[in-house]
Enzyme design. Structure first.
Site, short mmCIF file in Angstrom:
data_model
loop_
_atom_site.label_atom_id
_atom_site.label_comp_id
_atom_site.label_asym_id
_atom_site.label_seq_id
_atom_site.Cartn_x
_atom_site.Cartn_y
_atom_site.Cartn_z
N CYS B 133 0.82 -1.21 0.00
CA CYS B 133 0.00 0.00 0.00
C CYS B 133 0.85 1.26 0.00
O CYS B 133 0.69 2.14 -0.82
CB CYS B 133 -0.95 0.00 1.18
SG CYS B 133 -2.21 -1.28 1.01
N HIS B 134 1.75 1.36 0.96
CA HIS B 134 2.53 2.59 1.07
C HIS B 134 4.02 2.33 1.24
O HIS B 134 4.75 3.18 1.73
CB HIS B 134 1.99 3.48 2.20
CG HIS B 134 0.52 3.71 2.07
ND1 HIS B 134 -0.40 2.95 2.75
CD2 HIS B 134 -0.19 4.56 1.29
CE1 HIS B 134 -1.62 3.34 2.41
NE2 HIS B 134 -1.53 4.30 1.54
N GLY B 135 4.45 1.12 0.90
CA GLY B 135 5.88 0.84 0.81
C GLY B 135 6.64 0.73 2.11
O GLY B 135 7.72 1.29 2.24
#
Lengths: 420, 169
Positions: B133-135
Protein backbone atom coordinates in the site's frame (compact mmCIF):
# COMPACT_ATOMS: atom_id res chain seq x y z
CA UNK A 1 -34.64 38.49 3.19
CA UNK A 2 -37.22 40.00 0.83
CA UNK A 3 -36.05 42.87 -1.34
CA UNK A 4 -39.54 44.24 -1.89
CA UNK A 5 -43.05 43.89 -0.57
CA UNK A 6 -44.95 41.09 -2.24
CA UNK A 7 -48.71 40.66 -2.28
CA UNK A 8 -50.28 37.58 -3.87
CA UNK A 9 -52.97 38.26 -6.46
CA UNK A 10 -55.55 35.69 -5.42
CA UNK A 11 -57.56 35.90 -2.24
CA UNK A 12 -56.53 32.37 -1.19
CA UNK A 13 -52.90 33.17 -1.97
CA UNK A 14 -53.07 36.21 0.28
CA UNK A 15 -54.81 34.23 3.04
CA UNK A 16 -52.16 31.50 2.89
CA UNK A 17 -49.21 33.86 2.54
CA UNK A 18 -50.26 35.76 5.66
CA UNK A 19 -50.02 32.50 7.58
CA UNK A 20 -46.93 30.97 5.91
CA UNK A 21 -45.09 33.35 3.55
CA UNK A 22 -44.03 30.66 1.05
CA UNK A 23 -45.18 32.81 -1.88
CA UNK A 24 -43.02 35.67 -0.63
CA UNK A 25 -40.08 33.26 -0.61
CA UNK A 26 -40.90 32.07 -4.14
CA UNK A 27 -41.14 35.68 -5.28
CA UNK A 28 -37.80 36.48 -3.68
CA UNK A 29 -36.21 33.53 -5.48
CA UNK A 30 -37.61 34.37 -8.91
CA UNK A 31 -36.93 38.13 -8.71
CA UNK A 32 -33.56 37.77 -6.94
CA UNK A 33 -31.34 40.36 -8.63
CA UNK A 34 -28.31 38.71 -10.21
CA UNK A 35 -25.25 40.40 -11.75
CA UNK A 36 -25.83 40.46 -15.48
CA UNK A 37 -22.25 39.52 -16.37
CA UNK A 38 -22.25 36.05 -14.75
CA UNK A 39 -20.45 33.62 -17.05
CA UNK A 40 -20.85 29.86 -17.40
CA UNK A 41 -18.53 29.18 -14.47
CA UNK A 42 -21.40 30.45 -12.32
CA UNK A 43 -23.76 27.70 -13.49
CA UNK A 44 -22.17 24.99 -11.35
CA UNK A 45 -24.18 25.84 -8.24
CA UNK A 46 -27.31 24.76 -10.06
CA UNK A 47 -25.52 21.74 -11.52
CA UNK A 48 -24.42 20.71 -8.02
CA UNK A 49 -28.00 20.93 -6.75
CA UNK A 50 -28.98 18.63 -9.60
CA UNK A 51 -26.15 16.21 -8.63
CA UNK A 52 -27.31 16.11 -5.00
CA UNK A 53 -30.93 15.40 -5.96
CA UNK A 54 -29.78 12.71 -8.42
CA UNK A 55 -27.71 10.98 -5.74
CA UNK A 56 -30.56 11.10 -3.22
CA UNK A 57 -33.17 9.74 -5.64
CA UNK A 58 -31.00 6.96 -7.11
CA UNK A 59 -29.62 6.14 -3.65
CA UNK A 60 -33.12 5.79 -2.24
CA UNK A 61 -34.00 3.34 -5.00
CA UNK A 62 -30.78 1.34 -4.57
CA UNK A 63 -31.46 1.04 -0.83
CA UNK A 64 -34.68 -0.83 -1.70
CA UNK A 65 -32.59 -3.67 -3.17
CA UNK A 66 -29.25 -3.49 -1.37
CA UNK A 67 -28.56 -5.62 1.74
CA UNK A 68 -26.12 -4.17 4.27
CA UNK A 69 -24.56 -7.40 5.54
CA UNK A 70 -20.99 -8.61 5.08
CA UNK A 71 -22.19 -11.97 3.68
CA UNK A 72 -24.80 -10.53 1.33
CA UNK A 73 -23.75 -7.01 0.31
CA UNK A 74 -21.54 -8.06 -2.62
CA UNK A 75 -24.18 -10.44 -4.00
CA UNK A 76 -26.97 -7.92 -3.53
CA UNK A 77 -25.05 -5.41 -5.67
CA UNK A 78 -24.69 -8.06 -8.41
CA UNK A 79 -28.41 -8.78 -7.94
CA UNK A 80 -29.09 -5.10 -8.61
CA UNK A 81 -26.88 -5.21 -11.70
CA UNK A 82 -28.38 -8.39 -13.19
CA UNK A 83 -31.89 -8.99 -11.84
CA UNK A 84 -33.49 -5.73 -10.76
CA UNK A 85 -35.33 -3.93 -13.59
CA UNK A 86 -33.07 -1.09 -14.74
CA UNK A 87 -30.90 -1.81 -11.69
CA UNK A 88 -27.76 -1.49 -13.82
CA UNK A 89 -28.84 1.96 -14.95
CA UNK A 90 -29.68 3.21 -11.49
CA UNK A 91 -26.46 1.90 -9.98
CA UNK A 92 -24.31 3.28 -12.79
CA UNK A 93 -25.99 6.69 -12.42
CA UNK A 94 -25.33 6.60 -8.67
CA UNK A 95 -21.71 5.45 -8.98
CA UNK A 96 -20.80 7.84 -11.80
CA UNK A 97 -22.96 10.51 -10.19
CA UNK A 98 -20.47 10.67 -7.33
CA UNK A 99 -17.68 11.43 -9.80
CA UNK A 100 -19.81 14.01 -11.62
CA UNK A 101 -20.65 15.60 -8.26
CA UNK A 102 -16.94 16.00 -7.49
CA UNK A 103 -16.13 17.20 -11.00
CA UNK A 104 -18.73 19.95 -10.57
CA UNK A 105 -17.65 20.82 -7.04
CA UNK A 106 -14.01 21.18 -8.07
CA UNK A 107 -14.99 23.55 -10.89
CA UNK A 108 -17.21 25.44 -8.43
CA UNK A 109 -14.36 25.75 -5.89
CA UNK A 110 -11.78 26.81 -8.46
CA UNK A 111 -14.22 29.38 -9.83
CA UNK A 112 -14.38 30.86 -6.31
CA UNK A 113 -10.59 30.85 -6.13
CA UNK A 114 -10.26 32.68 -9.46
CA UNK A 115 -12.89 35.34 -8.85
CA UNK A 116 -12.25 35.77 -5.11
CA UNK A 117 -15.78 34.73 -4.18
CA UNK A 118 -14.60 33.66 -0.71
CA UNK A 119 -13.67 37.20 0.31
CA UNK A 120 -15.61 39.58 2.54
CA UNK A 121 -18.59 39.65 2.84
CA UNK A 122 -18.95 36.02 1.64
CA UNK A 123 -16.72 34.18 4.16
CA UNK A 124 -19.64 32.31 5.76
CA UNK A 125 -20.89 31.05 2.37
CA UNK A 126 -17.36 29.80 1.69
CA UNK A 127 -16.97 28.03 5.04
CA UNK A 128 -20.38 26.34 4.72
CA UNK A 129 -19.18 25.24 1.28
CA UNK A 130 -16.02 23.70 2.76
CA UNK A 131 -18.15 21.79 5.31
CA UNK A 132 -20.34 20.53 2.46
CA UNK A 133 -17.19 19.44 0.61
CA UNK A 134 -15.93 17.54 3.68
CA UNK A 135 -19.31 15.82 4.05
CA UNK A 136 -19.25 14.95 0.35
CA UNK A 137 -15.89 13.23 0.82
CA UNK A 138 -17.25 11.34 3.84
CA UNK A 139 -20.38 10.27 1.92
CA UNK A 140 -18.33 9.19 -1.10
CA UNK A 141 -15.95 7.14 1.06
CA UNK A 142 -18.79 5.47 3.01
CA UNK A 143 -20.67 4.72 -0.18
CA UNK A 144 -17.62 3.18 -1.81
CA UNK A 145 -17.43 0.66 1.07
CA UNK A 146 -21.00 -0.61 0.61
CA UNK A 147 -20.46 -2.96 -2.40
CA UNK A 148 -18.03 -4.88 -0.13
CA UNK A 149 -15.48 -5.55 -2.85
CA UNK A 150 -11.72 -5.66 -2.34
CA UNK A 151 -11.28 -1.91 -2.81
CA UNK A 152 -14.23 -1.25 -0.51
CA UNK A 153 -12.76 -3.37 2.25
CA UNK A 154 -9.18 -2.16 2.00
CA UNK A 155 -10.16 1.43 1.40
CA UNK A 156 -12.21 1.26 4.59
CA UNK A 157 -9.27 -0.33 6.43
CA UNK A 158 -6.76 2.29 5.31
CA UNK A 159 -9.00 5.33 5.88
CA UNK A 160 -10.24 4.24 9.32
CA UNK A 161 -6.64 3.45 10.27
CA UNK A 162 -5.81 7.13 9.68
CA UNK A 163 -7.38 7.71 13.11
CA UNK A 164 -4.88 5.33 14.71
CA UNK A 165 -2.27 8.06 14.13
CA UNK A 166 -3.84 10.05 16.98
CA UNK A 167 -1.62 9.64 20.05
CA UNK A 168 -2.99 7.62 23.03
CA UNK A 169 -6.66 7.32 22.03
CA UNK A 170 -6.13 6.48 18.33
CA UNK A 171 -6.38 2.68 18.62
CA UNK A 172 -9.49 2.96 20.80
CA UNK A 173 -11.16 5.25 18.29
CA UNK A 174 -10.42 2.83 15.44
CA UNK A 175 -11.90 -0.12 17.35
CA UNK A 176 -14.93 2.03 18.13
CA UNK A 177 -15.35 3.00 14.47
CA UNK A 178 -15.08 -0.65 13.41
CA UNK A 179 -17.24 -2.12 16.17
CA UNK A 180 -14.71 -4.93 16.31
CA UNK A 181 -11.03 -5.70 15.83
CA UNK A 182 -11.12 -5.30 12.06
CA UNK A 183 -13.41 -3.95 9.36
CA UNK A 184 -16.33 -6.38 9.44
CA UNK A 185 -20.12 -6.62 9.46
CA UNK A 186 -20.67 -4.06 12.27
CA UNK A 187 -18.56 -1.60 10.24
CA UNK A 188 -20.63 -2.20 7.10
CA UNK A 189 -24.01 -1.68 8.77
CA UNK A 190 -22.99 1.60 10.42
CA UNK A 191 -21.36 2.85 7.24
CA UNK A 192 -24.64 2.20 5.41
CA UNK A 193 -26.58 4.15 8.04
CA UNK A 194 -24.20 7.11 7.88
CA UNK A 195 -24.08 7.02 4.08
CA UNK A 196 -27.87 7.37 4.15
CA UNK A 197 -27.76 10.24 6.66
CA UNK A 198 -25.08 12.50 5.16
CA UNK A 199 -26.89 13.55 1.94
CA UNK A 200 -29.68 15.01 4.06
CA UNK A 201 -27.15 16.91 6.17
CA UNK A 202 -25.70 18.23 2.92
CA UNK A 203 -29.18 19.22 1.76
CA UNK A 204 -29.67 21.25 4.96
CA UNK A 205 -26.29 22.92 4.52
CA UNK A 206 -27.10 23.71 0.88
CA UNK A 207 -30.14 25.66 2.11
CA UNK A 208 -27.87 27.61 4.47
CA UNK A 209 -25.28 28.06 1.68
CA UNK A 210 -27.92 29.62 -0.60
CA UNK A 211 -29.45 31.64 2.23
CA UNK A 212 -26.04 33.07 3.08
CA UNK A 213 -25.51 33.78 -0.64
CA UNK A 214 -28.76 35.72 -0.90
CA UNK A 215 -27.73 38.14 1.86
CA UNK A 216 -24.85 39.88 -0.01
CA UNK A 217 -25.87 38.51 -3.44
CA UNK A 218 -23.65 36.87 -6.05
CA UNK A 219 -20.08 37.83 -6.65
CA UNK A 220 -19.40 38.41 -10.36
CA UNK A 221 -16.55 38.09 -12.85
CA UNK A 222 -15.21 41.59 -12.20
CA UNK A 223 -15.61 41.11 -8.47
CA UNK A 224 -17.10 44.50 -7.61
CA UNK A 225 -19.95 45.36 -5.27
CA UNK A 226 -23.02 46.27 -7.27
CA UNK A 227 -26.26 48.03 -6.43
CA UNK A 228 -29.26 45.72 -6.33
CA UNK A 229 -31.51 45.89 -8.18
CA UNK A 230 -29.97 48.20 -10.76
CA UNK A 231 -28.84 48.44 -14.38
CA UNK A 232 -26.15 45.93 -13.40
CA UNK A 233 -28.58 43.17 -12.44
CA UNK A 234 -31.14 40.91 -14.06
CA UNK A 235 -33.85 38.92 -12.26
CA UNK A 236 -32.94 35.29 -11.53
CA UNK A 237 -35.95 34.14 -13.48
CA UNK A 238 -35.91 33.78 -16.43
CA UNK A 239 -32.35 34.96 -17.21
CA UNK A 240 -30.27 32.79 -14.88
CA UNK A 241 -32.75 29.91 -14.87
CA UNK A 242 -32.41 29.50 -18.64
CA UNK A 243 -28.63 29.90 -18.57
CA UNK A 244 -28.28 27.37 -15.72
CA UNK A 245 -30.66 25.07 -17.58
CA UNK A 246 -28.58 25.16 -20.74
CA UNK A 247 -25.36 24.48 -18.81
CA UNK A 248 -27.08 21.63 -16.99
CA UNK A 249 -28.02 20.04 -20.31
CA UNK A 250 -24.40 20.22 -21.47
CA UNK A 251 -23.31 18.69 -18.17
CA UNK A 252 -25.87 15.90 -18.49
CA UNK A 253 -24.38 14.96 -21.88
CA UNK A 254 -21.02 14.37 -20.19
CA UNK A 255 -22.77 12.52 -17.35
CA UNK A 256 -24.70 10.31 -19.79
CA UNK A 257 -21.52 9.58 -21.75
CA UNK A 258 -19.95 8.04 -18.66
CA UNK A 259 -23.11 6.17 -17.60
CA UNK A 260 -23.83 4.65 -21.02
CA UNK A 261 -20.43 4.30 -22.68
CA UNK A 262 -17.75 3.85 -20.00
CA UNK A 263 -19.59 3.20 -16.73
CA UNK A 264 -16.61 1.52 -15.06
CA UNK A 265 -13.73 3.67 -16.29
CA UNK A 266 -13.61 5.73 -13.09
CA UNK A 267 -13.80 2.66 -10.83
CA UNK A 268 -11.33 -0.12 -10.09
CA UNK A 269 -11.64 -3.66 -11.40
CA UNK A 270 -10.57 -4.98 -7.97
CA UNK A 271 -13.91 -3.90 -6.56
CA UNK A 272 -15.63 -6.62 -8.57
CA UNK A 273 -13.77 -9.14 -6.37
CA UNK A 274 -15.52 -9.83 -3.07
CA UNK A 275 -13.83 -8.48 0.08
CA UNK A 276 -11.11 -10.76 1.45
CA UNK A 277 -9.57 -9.83 4.81
CA UNK A 278 -6.50 -11.99 4.12
CA UNK A 279 -5.29 -10.39 0.88
CA UNK A 280 -4.65 -6.72 0.16
CA UNK A 281 -4.83 -5.78 -3.54
CA UNK A 282 -1.37 -5.09 -4.97
CA UNK A 283 -2.09 -1.47 -5.76
CA UNK A 284 -4.70 0.31 -3.71
CA UNK A 285 -5.70 3.83 -4.66
CA UNK A 286 -8.72 5.88 -3.74
CA UNK A 287 -11.21 7.26 -6.25
CA UNK A 288 -9.82 9.98 -8.52
CA UNK A 289 -11.37 12.86 -6.60
CA UNK A 290 -9.39 12.06 -3.46
CA UNK A 291 -6.04 11.47 -5.18
CA UNK A 292 -4.42 14.90 -4.51
CA UNK A 293 -4.95 14.47 -0.78
CA UNK A 294 -3.78 10.87 -0.93
CA UNK A 295 -0.56 12.08 -2.59
CA UNK A 296 -0.04 14.57 0.27
CA UNK A 297 -0.60 11.79 2.83
CA UNK A 298 1.99 9.55 1.19
CA UNK A 299 4.54 12.28 0.59
CA UNK A 300 5.22 12.60 4.34
CA UNK A 301 7.37 9.74 5.67
CA UNK A 302 5.85 9.93 9.19
CA UNK A 303 2.44 8.39 9.95
CA UNK A 304 1.03 11.09 12.25
CA UNK A 305 2.48 14.00 10.29
CA UNK A 306 1.21 12.50 7.04
CA UNK A 307 -2.34 12.47 8.39
CA UNK A 308 -1.92 15.99 9.79
CA UNK A 309 -0.65 17.26 6.42
CA UNK A 310 -3.56 15.69 4.57
CA UNK A 311 -6.19 17.18 6.90
CA UNK A 312 -4.45 20.57 6.89
CA UNK A 313 -4.52 20.61 3.11
CA UNK A 314 -8.33 20.60 3.28
CA UNK A 315 -8.85 22.72 6.38
CA UNK A 316 -6.46 25.43 5.18
CA UNK A 317 -9.16 26.31 2.65
CA UNK A 318 -11.43 27.44 5.50
CA UNK A 319 -8.82 30.06 6.49
CA UNK A 320 -8.48 31.30 2.92
CA UNK A 321 -10.59 34.48 3.35
CA UNK A 322 -7.99 35.66 5.89
CA UNK A 323 -4.88 34.26 4.19
CA UNK A 324 -5.61 36.18 1.01
CA UNK A 325 -4.86 39.76 2.01
CA UNK A 326 -5.73 41.40 -1.31
CA UNK A 327 -8.70 43.78 -1.32
CA UNK A 328 -9.34 43.08 -5.01
CA UNK A 329 -11.58 40.04 -5.52
CA UNK A 330 -11.33 39.08 -9.17
CA UNK A 331 -8.14 37.66 -10.69
CA UNK A 332 -9.06 39.63 -13.82
CA UNK A 333 -7.47 42.66 -12.13
CA UNK A 334 -4.67 40.76 -10.37
CA UNK A 335 -1.99 39.99 -12.99
CA UNK A 336 0.34 38.20 -10.57
CA UNK A 337 -2.33 36.27 -8.67
CA UNK A 338 -3.68 35.07 -12.00
CA UNK A 339 -0.34 33.36 -12.71
CA UNK A 340 -0.10 31.84 -9.23
CA UNK A 341 -3.69 30.64 -9.61
CA UNK A 342 -2.81 28.61 -12.70
CA UNK A 343 0.33 27.26 -11.01
CA UNK A 344 -1.91 26.07 -8.16
CA UNK A 345 -4.29 24.41 -10.63
CA UNK A 346 -1.31 22.63 -12.22
CA UNK A 347 0.05 21.71 -8.78
CA UNK A 348 -3.24 20.07 -7.74
CA UNK A 349 -3.43 18.17 -11.04
CA UNK A 350 0.15 16.95 -10.56
CA UNK A 351 -0.69 15.84 -7.01
CA UNK A 352 -3.67 13.96 -8.41
CA UNK A 353 -1.46 12.24 -10.97
CA UNK A 354 1.28 11.17 -8.55
CA UNK A 355 -1.44 10.09 -6.08
CA UNK A 356 -2.42 7.42 -8.59
CA UNK A 357 1.19 6.26 -9.09
CA UNK A 358 3.27 4.09 -6.74
CA UNK A 359 4.85 6.10 -3.92
CA UNK A 360 8.48 5.59 -4.87
CA UNK A 361 11.41 7.10 -6.75
CA UNK A 362 10.67 10.10 -8.96
CA UNK A 363 6.93 10.02 -8.20
CA UNK A 364 7.63 10.42 -4.50
CA UNK A 365 9.99 13.32 -5.16
CA UNK A 366 7.42 15.08 -7.35
CA UNK A 367 4.73 14.48 -4.71
CA UNK A 368 6.94 16.09 -2.05
CA UNK A 369 7.71 19.16 -4.14
CA UNK A 370 4.04 19.55 -5.12
CA UNK A 371 2.91 19.15 -1.50
CA UNK A 372 5.38 21.79 -0.34
CA UNK A 373 4.20 24.16 -3.06
CA UNK A 374 0.54 23.61 -2.17
CA UNK A 375 1.12 24.88 1.36
CA UNK A 376 3.48 27.59 0.15
CA UNK A 377 0.74 28.97 -2.08
CA UNK A 378 -1.70 29.43 0.79
CA UNK A 379 0.66 30.28 3.63
CA UNK A 380 3.27 32.47 1.90
CA UNK A 381 2.29 33.51 -1.63
CA UNK A 382 -1.26 34.68 -0.91
CA UNK A 383 -0.55 36.75 2.24
CA UNK A 384 2.44 38.52 0.62
CA UNK A 385 0.81 39.02 -2.77
CA UNK A 386 -1.96 41.14 -1.24
CA UNK A 387 0.63 43.74 -0.22
CA UNK A 388 3.09 43.53 -3.11
CA UNK A 389 0.91 43.12 -6.18
CA UNK A 390 0.13 46.11 -8.43
CA UNK A 391 -3.48 45.51 -9.40
CA UNK A 392 -5.19 46.88 -12.50
CA UNK A 393 -7.86 49.61 -12.24
CA UNK A 394 -11.23 48.16 -11.32
CA UNK A 395 -14.36 49.49 -13.09
CA UNK A 396 -17.02 51.01 -10.86
CA UNK A 397 -19.95 49.21 -12.41
CA UNK A 398 -20.58 46.32 -14.77
CA UNK A 399 -21.94 48.56 -17.52
CA UNK A 400 -19.16 51.14 -17.31
CA UNK A 401 -16.41 49.39 -19.33
CA UNK A 402 -18.97 48.63 -22.05
CA UNK A 403 -21.18 51.71 -22.23
CA UNK A 404 -19.21 54.37 -20.40
CA UNK A 405 -21.38 56.58 -18.22
CA UNK A 406 -19.43 55.65 -15.15
CA UNK A 407 -20.19 57.42 -11.91
CA UNK A 408 -16.42 57.91 -11.81
CA UNK A 409 -16.10 61.21 -13.72
CA UNK A 410 -12.35 60.98 -14.17
CA UNK A 411 -12.60 57.59 -15.77
CA UNK A 412 -15.46 58.68 -18.00
CA UNK A 413 -13.58 61.80 -19.15
CA UNK A 414 -10.47 59.77 -19.90
CA UNK A 415 -12.52 57.48 -22.00
CA UNK A 416 -14.09 60.38 -23.93
CA UNK A 417 -10.68 61.89 -24.59
CA UNK A 418 -9.42 58.58 -25.84
CA UNK A 419 -12.32 58.20 -28.21
CA UNK A 420 -12.01 61.70 -29.65
CA UNK B 1 -34.91 43.33 42.83
CA UNK B 2 -32.39 42.96 45.60
CA UNK B 3 -28.81 41.83 45.07
CA UNK B 4 -29.44 38.70 47.10
CA UNK B 5 -32.38 37.49 45.01
CA UNK B 6 -30.40 37.84 41.75
CA UNK B 7 -27.64 35.64 43.14
CA UNK B 8 -30.14 33.01 44.23
CA UNK B 9 -31.66 32.96 40.74
CA UNK B 10 -28.20 32.65 39.15
CA UNK B 11 -27.42 29.69 41.37
CA UNK B 12 -30.65 27.98 40.34
CA UNK B 13 -29.88 28.52 36.66
CA UNK B 14 -26.36 27.13 37.00
CA UNK B 15 -27.56 24.14 39.01
CA UNK B 16 -30.27 23.43 36.41
CA UNK B 17 -27.78 23.56 33.55
CA UNK B 18 -25.41 21.25 35.47
CA UNK B 19 -28.10 18.65 36.15
CA UNK B 20 -29.23 18.93 32.53
CA UNK B 21 -25.67 18.40 31.28
CA UNK B 22 -25.21 15.30 33.47
CA UNK B 23 -28.52 13.93 32.23
CA UNK B 24 -27.57 14.58 28.61
CA UNK B 25 -24.19 12.89 29.09
CA UNK B 26 -25.89 9.87 30.67
CA UNK B 27 -28.09 9.53 27.59
CA UNK B 28 -25.30 10.20 25.08
CA UNK B 29 -22.87 7.62 26.49
CA UNK B 30 -24.98 4.53 25.60
CA UNK B 31 -25.38 6.01 22.11
CA UNK B 32 -21.60 6.19 21.75
CA UNK B 33 -20.73 2.94 23.52
CA UNK B 34 -23.14 0.86 21.39
CA UNK B 35 -20.62 1.27 18.59
CA UNK B 36 -17.84 -0.50 20.52
CA UNK B 37 -17.25 -4.25 19.92
CA UNK B 38 -20.29 -6.19 21.11
CA UNK B 39 -20.39 -9.37 23.21
CA UNK B 40 -20.51 -11.69 20.19
CA UNK B 41 -17.46 -10.04 18.63
CA UNK B 42 -15.52 -10.26 21.90
CA UNK B 43 -16.46 -13.92 22.31
CA UNK B 44 -14.46 -15.02 19.23
CA UNK B 45 -11.21 -14.22 20.93
CA UNK B 46 -8.97 -17.29 20.51
CA UNK B 47 -8.00 -19.68 17.71
CA UNK B 48 -5.99 -22.94 17.73
CA UNK B 49 -3.77 -23.69 14.75
CA UNK B 50 -2.27 -27.02 13.70
CA UNK B 51 1.34 -26.49 12.58
CA UNK B 52 2.45 -30.12 12.23
CA UNK B 53 2.74 -30.04 8.43
CA UNK B 54 4.89 -26.90 8.18
CA UNK B 55 8.43 -27.11 6.84
CA UNK B 56 11.07 -24.41 7.37
CA UNK B 57 10.52 -21.49 4.99
CA UNK B 58 6.73 -21.84 4.98
CA UNK B 59 4.24 -19.21 6.10
CA UNK B 60 0.57 -19.75 6.78
CA UNK B 61 -2.02 -17.04 7.35
CA UNK B 62 -4.89 -17.62 9.75
CA UNK B 63 -7.78 -15.40 10.68
CA UNK B 64 -7.98 -14.25 14.29
CA UNK B 65 -10.43 -11.56 15.42
CA UNK B 66 -11.05 -10.81 11.73
CA UNK B 67 -7.37 -10.07 11.20
CA UNK B 68 -4.71 -12.14 9.46
CA UNK B 69 -2.03 -13.73 11.66
CA UNK B 70 1.19 -14.87 10.00
CA UNK B 71 2.78 -18.03 11.32
CA UNK B 72 6.20 -18.58 9.74
CA UNK B 73 8.61 -21.41 10.34
CA UNK B 74 11.83 -19.54 9.77
CA UNK B 75 14.96 -20.94 8.13
CA UNK B 76 18.29 -20.86 9.99
CA UNK B 77 19.52 -18.02 7.73
CA UNK B 78 16.49 -15.91 8.57
CA UNK B 79 16.96 -16.44 12.29
CA UNK B 80 20.64 -15.57 12.00
CA UNK B 81 19.81 -12.47 9.99
CA UNK B 82 17.21 -11.35 12.53
CA UNK B 83 19.61 -11.83 15.43
CA UNK B 84 22.53 -10.10 13.71
CA UNK B 85 20.72 -6.74 13.45
CA UNK B 86 22.00 -4.08 15.84
CA UNK B 87 19.28 -2.49 17.97
CA UNK B 88 20.48 1.01 17.11
CA UNK B 89 19.68 0.38 13.43
CA UNK B 90 16.01 -0.20 14.26
CA UNK B 91 13.26 2.38 14.12
CA UNK B 92 11.37 0.47 16.82
CA UNK B 93 14.11 -1.37 18.77
CA UNK B 94 13.07 -4.87 19.81
CA UNK B 95 15.26 -7.95 20.13
CA UNK B 96 14.34 -10.97 18.03
CA UNK B 97 14.30 -13.06 21.23
CA UNK B 98 11.52 -10.84 22.59
CA UNK B 99 9.44 -11.35 19.45
CA UNK B 100 9.72 -15.11 18.93
CA UNK B 101 9.22 -17.43 21.94
CA UNK B 102 10.80 -20.21 19.90
CA UNK B 103 13.22 -18.71 17.34
CA UNK B 104 12.04 -21.11 14.68
CA UNK B 105 8.43 -19.88 14.86
CA UNK B 106 7.42 -16.29 14.21
CA UNK B 107 3.79 -15.58 15.10
CA UNK B 108 2.58 -12.05 14.42
CA UNK B 109 -0.38 -9.99 13.27
CA UNK B 110 -0.12 -9.71 9.48
CA UNK B 111 -1.21 -6.12 9.64
CA UNK B 112 0.99 -3.24 8.56
CA UNK B 113 1.24 -0.75 11.42
CA UNK B 114 0.95 2.13 8.98
CA UNK B 115 -2.64 1.91 7.74
CA UNK B 116 -3.57 -1.73 8.17
CA UNK B 117 -2.87 -3.47 4.87
CA UNK B 118 -1.62 -7.06 4.72
CA UNK B 119 2.12 -7.11 3.84
CA UNK B 120 3.44 -9.58 1.28
CA UNK B 121 5.60 -12.50 2.41
CA UNK B 122 9.28 -12.81 1.33
CA UNK B 123 9.38 -9.39 -0.29
CA UNK B 124 11.11 -6.08 0.25
CA UNK B 125 14.67 -4.97 0.93
CA UNK B 126 15.10 -6.99 4.15
CA UNK B 127 13.91 -10.46 3.02
CA UNK B 128 10.91 -10.24 5.31
CA UNK B 129 7.66 -8.54 4.41
CA UNK B 130 6.73 -5.65 2.16
CA UNK B 131 3.51 -3.67 2.35
CA UNK B 132 2.23 -2.83 -1.16
CA UNK B 133 0.00 0.00 0.00
CA UNK B 134 2.53 2.59 1.07
CA UNK B 135 5.88 0.84 0.81
CA UNK B 136 6.89 -0.28 4.31
CA UNK B 137 9.71 -2.86 4.50
CA UNK B 138 9.89 -5.36 7.38
CA UNK B 139 12.76 -7.72 8.23
CA UNK B 140 12.74 -11.46 8.97
CA UNK B 141 11.57 -10.68 12.50
CA UNK B 142 8.69 -8.48 11.26
CA UNK B 143 10.43 -5.31 12.42
CA UNK B 144 9.94 -2.07 10.51
CA UNK B 145 13.11 -1.12 8.63
CA UNK B 146 12.06 1.35 5.97
CA UNK B 147 8.89 3.25 5.04
CA UNK B 148 6.07 5.10 6.80
CA UNK B 149 4.98 2.44 9.34
CA UNK B 150 5.80 3.64 12.86
CA UNK B 151 6.23 0.30 14.71
CA UNK B 152 7.06 -3.36 14.23
CA UNK B 153 4.27 -5.74 13.32
CA UNK B 154 2.43 -6.66 16.49
CA UNK B 155 2.96 -9.96 18.28
CA UNK B 156 -0.36 -11.34 19.56
CA UNK B 157 -0.69 -13.35 22.75
CA UNK B 158 -0.04 -16.98 21.86
CA UNK B 159 1.30 -20.19 23.35
CA UNK B 160 2.38 -23.63 22.22
CA UNK B 161 -0.33 -25.97 23.48
CA UNK B 162 1.86 -28.89 22.36
CA UNK B 163 4.56 -29.27 19.71
CA UNK B 164 1.97 -29.34 16.93
CA UNK B 165 -0.50 -26.69 18.06
CA UNK B 166 -0.37 -22.97 18.64
CA UNK B 167 -3.18 -21.20 20.48
CA UNK B 168 -3.57 -17.54 19.51
CA UNK B 169 -5.39 -15.19 21.89
Amino acid sequence: MSDHEYTPNSKFGKWFNDRLPLLTLASHLTDYPTPKNLNYWWTFGGILTFCLITQIVTGLVLAMHYIAHADMAFDSVEHIMRDVNYGWLIRYIHANGASMFFLAVYIHIFRSLFYGSYKSPREVIWIIGIIIYLLMMAAAFLGYVLPWGQMSFWGATVITNLFSAIPLVGEGIVTWLWGGYSVDNPTLTRFFTLHYLIPFLILGLVVLHIWALHVPGNNNPIGIDIKKPSKDTVPFHPYIVIKDGFALLMFMIVFAFFVFYTPNILGHADNYIEANPLVTPAHIVPEWYLLPFYAILRSVPDKLLGVVAMLSAILILAALPWLDTSKIRSAVFRPLYRQFYWILVADVLILGYVGAMPAEGLYLLIARVATAYYFLHFLVVLPILGYKERTLPVPLSITEPVLGGSPNLALAKNKEKFEN
Amino acid sequence: MSEKKTKRRDFLFTATYAVGAVGAAAVVWPMIDQMNPDASVKALASTEVDISSMNPGKTITVLWRGKPVFIRRRTQEEIAEAKAVKLKDLKHPEKDEDRAQNPEWLVMLGVCTHLGCVPLDQKGDYNGWFCPCHGSHYDTSGRIRKGPAPTNMEIPQYKFVNTNTIKIG
